[in-house]
Design an enzyme around this catalytic site. Structure first.
Site, short mmCIF file in Angstrom:
data_model
loop_
_atom_site.label_atom_id
_atom_site.label_comp_id
_atom_site.label_asym_id
_atom_site.label_seq_id
_atom_site.Cartn_x
_atom_site.Cartn_y
_atom_site.Cartn_z
N GLU A 49 0.85 -1.21 0.00
CA GLU A 49 0.00 0.00 0.00
C GLU A 49 0.87 1.24 0.00
O GLU A 49 1.88 1.30 0.71
CB GLU A 49 -0.89 -0.02 1.25
CG GLU A 49 -2.23 0.61 1.07
CD GLU A 49 -3.12 -0.15 0.09
OE1 GLU A 49 -3.23 0.29 -1.07
OE2 GLU A 49 -3.68 -1.19 0.47
N THR A 79 2.73 2.05 -2.22
CA THR A 79 3.98 1.68 -2.87
C THR A 79 3.94 1.98 -4.36
O THR A 79 4.99 2.08 -5.00
CB THR A 79 4.27 0.16 -2.70
OG1 THR A 79 3.09 -0.55 -3.07
CG2 THR A 79 4.62 -0.17 -1.26
N ASP A 80 2.74 2.15 -4.92
CA ASP A 80 2.68 2.22 -6.39
C ASP A 80 3.23 3.52 -6.95
O ASP A 80 3.72 3.55 -8.07
CB ASP A 80 1.29 1.89 -6.95
CG ASP A 80 0.20 2.88 -6.57
OD1 ASP A 80 0.41 3.67 -5.64
OD2 ASP A 80 -0.87 2.83 -7.20
N GLY A 85 -12.83 3.02 -0.93
CA GLY A 85 -11.48 2.48 -1.12
C GLY A 85 -11.46 1.27 -2.04
O GLY A 85 -10.49 0.52 -2.05
N SER A 125 -14.00 2.60 -7.27
CA SER A 125 -15.10 2.84 -8.22
C SER A 125 -14.65 3.79 -9.32
O SER A 125 -15.11 3.70 -10.46
CB SER A 125 -16.32 3.41 -7.49
OG SER A 125 -16.08 4.73 -7.02
N SER A 126 -13.72 4.68 -9.00
CA SER A 126 -13.25 5.64 -10.01
C SER A 126 -12.44 4.94 -11.09
O SER A 126 -12.62 5.20 -12.28
CB SER A 126 -12.44 6.76 -9.35
OG SER A 126 -11.29 6.26 -8.72
N ASP A 184 -4.78 0.84 -9.27
CA ASP A 184 -6.22 0.61 -9.38
C ASP A 184 -6.63 0.32 -10.81
O ASP A 184 -7.40 -0.60 -11.09
CB ASP A 184 -6.99 1.83 -8.86
CG ASP A 184 -6.62 2.19 -7.44
OD1 ASP A 184 -5.93 1.39 -6.79
OD2 ASP A 184 -7.01 3.28 -6.99
P1 ADP Z 1 -13.15 5.16 -4.93
O1 ADP Z 1 -12.44 5.11 -6.24
O2 ADP Z 1 -12.34 4.60 -3.80
O3 ADP Z 1 -14.52 4.58 -4.95
P2 ADP Z 1 -12.98 7.94 -5.46
O4 ADP Z 1 -13.27 9.08 -4.59
O5 ADP Z 1 -11.65 7.80 -6.09
O6 ADP Z 1 -13.36 6.68 -4.58
O7 ADP Z 1 -14.03 7.90 -6.64
C1 ADP Z 1 -15.40 8.09 -6.36
C2 ADP Z 1 -15.98 9.04 -7.40
O8 ADP Z 1 -16.09 8.38 -8.67
C3 ADP Z 1 -17.39 9.48 -7.08
O9 ADP Z 1 -17.40 10.60 -6.24
C4 ADP Z 1 -17.95 9.80 -8.45
O10 ADP Z 1 -17.54 11.09 -8.86
C5 ADP Z 1 -17.26 8.78 -9.34
N1 ADP Z 1 -18.11 7.60 -9.50
C6 ADP Z 1 -17.87 6.35 -9.08
N2 ADP Z 1 -18.87 5.50 -9.43
C7 ADP Z 1 -19.77 6.25 -10.08
C8 ADP Z 1 -21.04 5.97 -10.68
N3 ADP Z 1 -21.58 4.75 -10.65
N4 ADP Z 1 -21.68 6.99 -11.28
C9 ADP Z 1 -21.15 8.24 -11.31
N5 ADP Z 1 -19.98 8.55 -10.75
C10 ADP Z 1 -19.30 7.59 -10.14
MG MG Z 2 -10.61 6.11 -6.68
#
Ligand code: ADP
Ligand code: MG
Length: 408
Positions: A43, A45-46, A149, A152-153, A197
């Site tokens: 963690e 580390t990337d 974490g 999702s991004s 990621d």
């Molecule tokens: P993580 O990547 O850990 O989930 P991040 O803060 O890096 O958290 O990314 C989350 C952001 O990605 C959200 O605030 C939103 O802007 C975008 N996002 C993720 N999933 C969706 C989705 N299904 N629809 C729209 N935006 C999304």
């Molecule tokens: Mg993210």
């Protein structure tokens, strides 16, 4: 209670395609999926050219996409409650999307809100020479929890990058697409993340960990057949929204770079674990010293984990995870009380090991346990959260799943 497994993207492809057709009045040219991830070990580390070992989750972003020829990019998410965002491809600039990484929930990240992620990918592909991209219509839905974490991004970036790569025949490799997604997030959205990621989302294989050298993106798929060994890996989402945009991540990054400079190396990857004590002696700043100790020792923990897995001793990985957590908590100081509570409670309840995963300051922890102990461990964590007055955590198994792919 454990959360149910999410629908597979193959199952939801039809519904996402129908959503696309309702919005845009035509069938999409295709449907793609890209997963979120958890990182087993390695963690922070990337961005130090180091080693990481993530696995893809069954939770995915699914996107229906078509090309456009008029220079327009239209994006829509089924998950935000917002309407279609329409942008001009030729006018995409980092300033138009980025907001210094305001993150944590589905919500605004800048002038164009969440659309900065897909728009950033289009911008990064065009920057990389693919001006052939003259627009797209995108409709997506995701089962990756946001701000937990679990990346999702990166799932969003990867699914859009893969779809455009296929549709426009760009011929980019998976690691190249991961770099595009990272560039979008770094330069367009404004979050200074490493490449783990996007690599996990783009390159993971079902039933495997991805052992990744982030210096050259060389990778090895490591079999991770926990069920066969009577083991389980749980994800515990603390429901505390992480906020990497508050500067803490950038501060750790700057501290690591300062450490590398002081030691006369390009990146901390070059500091051998065997010579860590000497290196630490040469550092005056106690904060930088602690950061260096974390990064160099976590690289070693990745090596140790690989050796244990290769030797068929997955149970012995547990204590390595717990040791990694202590390093993140005490040296890098990126944990939080809820994450510490998960780890302490799980280990006390008989888990083999546990640690926070991802950027920290909230988000998720992972727990390695005997399969037969997961119910007791889950209950212990839930009870501890209730007793401490925290929101109930979300617990689910981390089933090593496939990376990004076309699903319709
Ligand atoms: P993580 O990547 O850990 O989930 P991040 O803060 O890096 O958290 O990314 C989350 C952001 O990605 C959200 O605030 C939103 O802007 C975008 N996002 C993720 N999933 C969706 C989705 N299904 N629809 C729209 N935006 C999304
Ligand atoms: Mg993210």
């Amino acid at each position: 209670m454990p959360v149910e497994a999410p629908a597979t993207p193959e199952e939801s492809a039809r519904a996402v395609a129908e959503g696309f057709a309702r919005l845009y009045g035509a069938e999409p040219e295709g449907v793609w999926a890209a997963p979120g991830r958890v990182n087993l070990i390695g963690e922070y580390t990337d961005f130090n050219d180091g080693f990481v070992m993530p696995l893809a989750l069954p939770h995915t972003a699914v996107a229906a996409v078509s090309r456009r020829t008029d220079g327009r990019l239209r994006v829509h998410s089924a998950d935000t409650g917002e309407g279609v965002v329409t942008l001009e491809v030729a006018e995409l600039r980092p300033e138009s999307g980025g907001a210094g990484g305001v993150v944590g929930a589905v919500g605004p990240v800048g002038a164009v809100g969440w659309a900065a992620y897909p728009a950033g990918v289009v911008w990064a592909l065009r920057e990389a020479g693919h001006e052939i991209i003259t627009g797209a219509d995108v409709h997506l839905a995701s089962t990756v929890p946001t701000g937990a974490g679990l990346s999702s991004s990166a799932a969003l970036e990867t699914v859009v990058a893969l779809a455009l790569n296929d549709l426009y025949g760009l011929g980019r490799s998976r690691p190249e697409l991961a770099r595009i997604g990272q560039r979008a997030e770094n330069a367009f959205v404004g979050v200074p993340c490493g490449v783990m990621d996007q690599m996990a989302s783009a390159c993971a294989a079902e039933g495997h960990l991805l052992h990744l050298d982030t210096r050259d993106l060389s990778l090895r798929q490591v079999p991770f057949d926990l069920a066969q060994r009577g083991l389980a890996l749980l994800v515990v989402d603390t429901r505390v929204k992480h906020a990497l945009g508050d500067g803490a991540y950038a501060e750790r990054r700057a501290g690591c770079e300062a450490g590398a400079r002081a030691l006369g190396v390009n990146t901390l990857r070059e500091v051998e674990y065997a010579r860590l004590p000497e290196a630490l002696d040469r550092l005056d700043d106690p904060t930088v010293r602690a950061y260096v100790r974390h990064v160099v020792s976590d690289n070693e923990r990745v090596a140790r984990t690989i050796a244990l897995l290769d030797a068929g001793d997955a149970r012995a990985v547990g204590p390595v995870l717990t040791e990694g957590h202590a390093s993140l908590r005490d040296d890098l100081r990126v944990s939080c009380p809820e994450l510490d509570l998960v780890v302490a409670t799980a280990v006390e309840a008989g888990a083999l090991g546990a640690r926070m995963t991802g950027g920290g300051f909230g988000g998720s922890a992972i727990v390695l346990a005997e399969a037969g102990d997961t119910a007791a461990v889950t209950k212990a964590v839930e009870d501890a959260f209730a007793a401490a007055g925290h929101t109930a955590p979300r617990v689910f198994p981390a089933v090593p799943s496939a990376g990004a792919r076309r699903v319709g």
